[in-house]
Design an enzyme around this catalytic site. Structure first.
Site, short mmCIF file in Angstrom:
data_model
loop_
_atom_site.label_atom_id
_atom_site.label_comp_id
_atom_site.label_asym_id
_atom_site.label_seq_id
_atom_site.Cartn_x
_atom_site.Cartn_y
_atom_site.Cartn_z
N CYS A 87 33.89 45.35 53.06
CA CYS A 87 32.97 46.64 53.38
C CYS A 87 33.87 47.57 54.04
CB CYS A 87 31.52 46.48 53.81
SG CYS A 87 30.70 44.76 53.06
N ASP A 88 34.41 47.02 55.14
CA ASP A 88 34.74 47.89 56.40
C ASP A 88 36.07 47.96 56.49
OD1 ASP A 88 31.96 48.52 56.40
OD2 ASP A 88 31.63 47.19 58.06
N CYS A 118 31.80 42.29 57.49
CA CYS A 118 32.18 42.43 56.28
C CYS A 118 33.45 42.96 56.07
CB CYS A 118 31.11 42.87 55.44
SG CYS A 118 31.25 43.05 53.53
#
Ligand code: NAP
Length: 324
Positions: free
Chosen positions: A141-142, A138
């Site tokens: 997200c990261d 993701c």
């Protein structure tokens, strides 16, 4: 022999991720004493995420598994019960609905399906070992953990193009590795990625191994035509090879789209069975965020509560009505 639990639950929730636990929290606070059949590997996709920095309310960020424990504890505090096992069968054909875990059967007046989706994995042992340590699924997200780093995106669809483009805002270089030389991605997404000079391309290649002991340090790639292998250095790897909704148990009963995602009525979490609701990533292949799943779980619990209240109202009205 099938053992049926005494009594009928007002709410059974299937799934233990952000959507399921939020539905449990709301149902528990509405005094519906929900039973959450959370799965043997409860916690969902956040269990393979390290730092979560985009969930509102955690300004310093939080580890994915810790956040899921907090979600679970909060639902437990208000009286949710848990079964830490996988549902093996459901029967929505009559009330009360039947939800089985092997030979143990649970009965519910309503069921909230929150089984989520799983990011497709490359299927490598080295990938498993480095999840949350540079191996990610993701970019939203990261990506911020890779400022001025070199990251690799695996895949050739719209997700891969989107992730590569997004990652290029943080990383110094993004290499897209795709197993063919034609792309499944839509032309517009592909063109946008191709026009980005931070993005490089390796086609006709698959990942043989994710390299690194405690963190990702690189990849061993294999040319699918020649079989030649070689290594490249990388600080992070993002697999963007699609998601699969966890809906195998429901496909013969609940309406779903071609990819297997459950379909709910517009503006509601209700499925084609009144009293059966579906929330979170099991219906959502677009947003797929913990916060959107949690919001959807809340909606499911409110819909279940209203369904039960309306039925109670009908029953009371029927009982109060003069008999002919
Ligand atoms: P997808 O379209 O199924 O693409 C998956 C990609 O991963 C394909 O290129 C596939 O290669 C590759 N792949 C699959 N398994 C692999 C493996 N084991 N090893 C290496 N490569 C592998 O999935 P997606 O990109 O997640 O998109 C899903 C849906 O969401 C699509 O309908 C897409 O249009 C939509 N979407 C839209 C947007 C947007 O419009 N903003 C953004 C993201 C997704 P092959 O091509 O060789 O099969």
């Amino acid at each position: 022999m099938t053992m049926t639990e005494n009594g009928v639950r007002e709410v059974i929730i299937i799934g233990g991720g952000p959507a399921g636990y939020t539905a449990a929290l709301y149902a528990a606070r509405a005094n519906l004493r929900p039973l959450v059949i959370e799965g043997f590997n409860w916690g969902g996709q956040l269990m393979i995420t390290s730092d979560v920095e985009n969930y509102p309310g955690y300004p310093e960020g939080i580890m994915g598994p810790e956040m899921m424990q907090d979600f679970r504890r909060q639902a437990e505090r208000f009286g949710a019960d848990f079964v830490t096992d996988d549902v093996t069968k459901v029967d929505f054909s009559e009330q009360p609905f039947r939800v089985s875990v092997e030979d143990h059967e649970y009965l519910g007046e309503t069921v909230i399906v929150a089984t989520g989706a799983s990011a497709r994995q490359l299927g490598l042992d080295s990938e498993q070992k480095l999840q949350g340590r540079g191996m990610s699924y993701c970019a939203t997200c990261d990506a911020a953990f890779f400022p001025n780093k070199h990251v690799v995106v695996v895949g050739g669809g719209d997700s891969a193009m989107e992730e590569a483009t997004f990652l290029s805002r943080f990383a110094s270089k993004v290499t897209v590795v795709h197993r063919r030389d034609e792309f499944r991605a839509s032309q517009i997404m592909l063109d946008r990625a191709r026009g980005n000079d931070k993005i490089e391309w390796i086609t006709n290649a698959v990942v043989d191994e994710v390299l690194g002991d405690t963190r990702v340090t690189g990849l061993r790639l294999r040319n699918v035509s020649t079989g030649e292998t070689w290594e490249i250095e990388a600080d992070g790897v993002f697999a963007a090879i699609g998601h699969d909704p966890n809906t195998r148990l429901f496909l013969d009963q609940l309406d779903h789209d071609e990819a297997g995602y459950l379909v709910t009525k517009p503006g509601s979490t209700e499925t084609n069975f009144p009293g059966v609701f579906a929330v979170g990533d099991v219906v959502d292949h677009i947003y797929r965020q913990a916060v959107t799943a949690a919001g959807s779980g809340c909606m499911g619990a409110l819909d279940a509560e209203r369904f039960l209240a309306a039925r109670e109202g009908h029953l009371m009205a029927a009982e109060a009505a003069p008999r002919a």
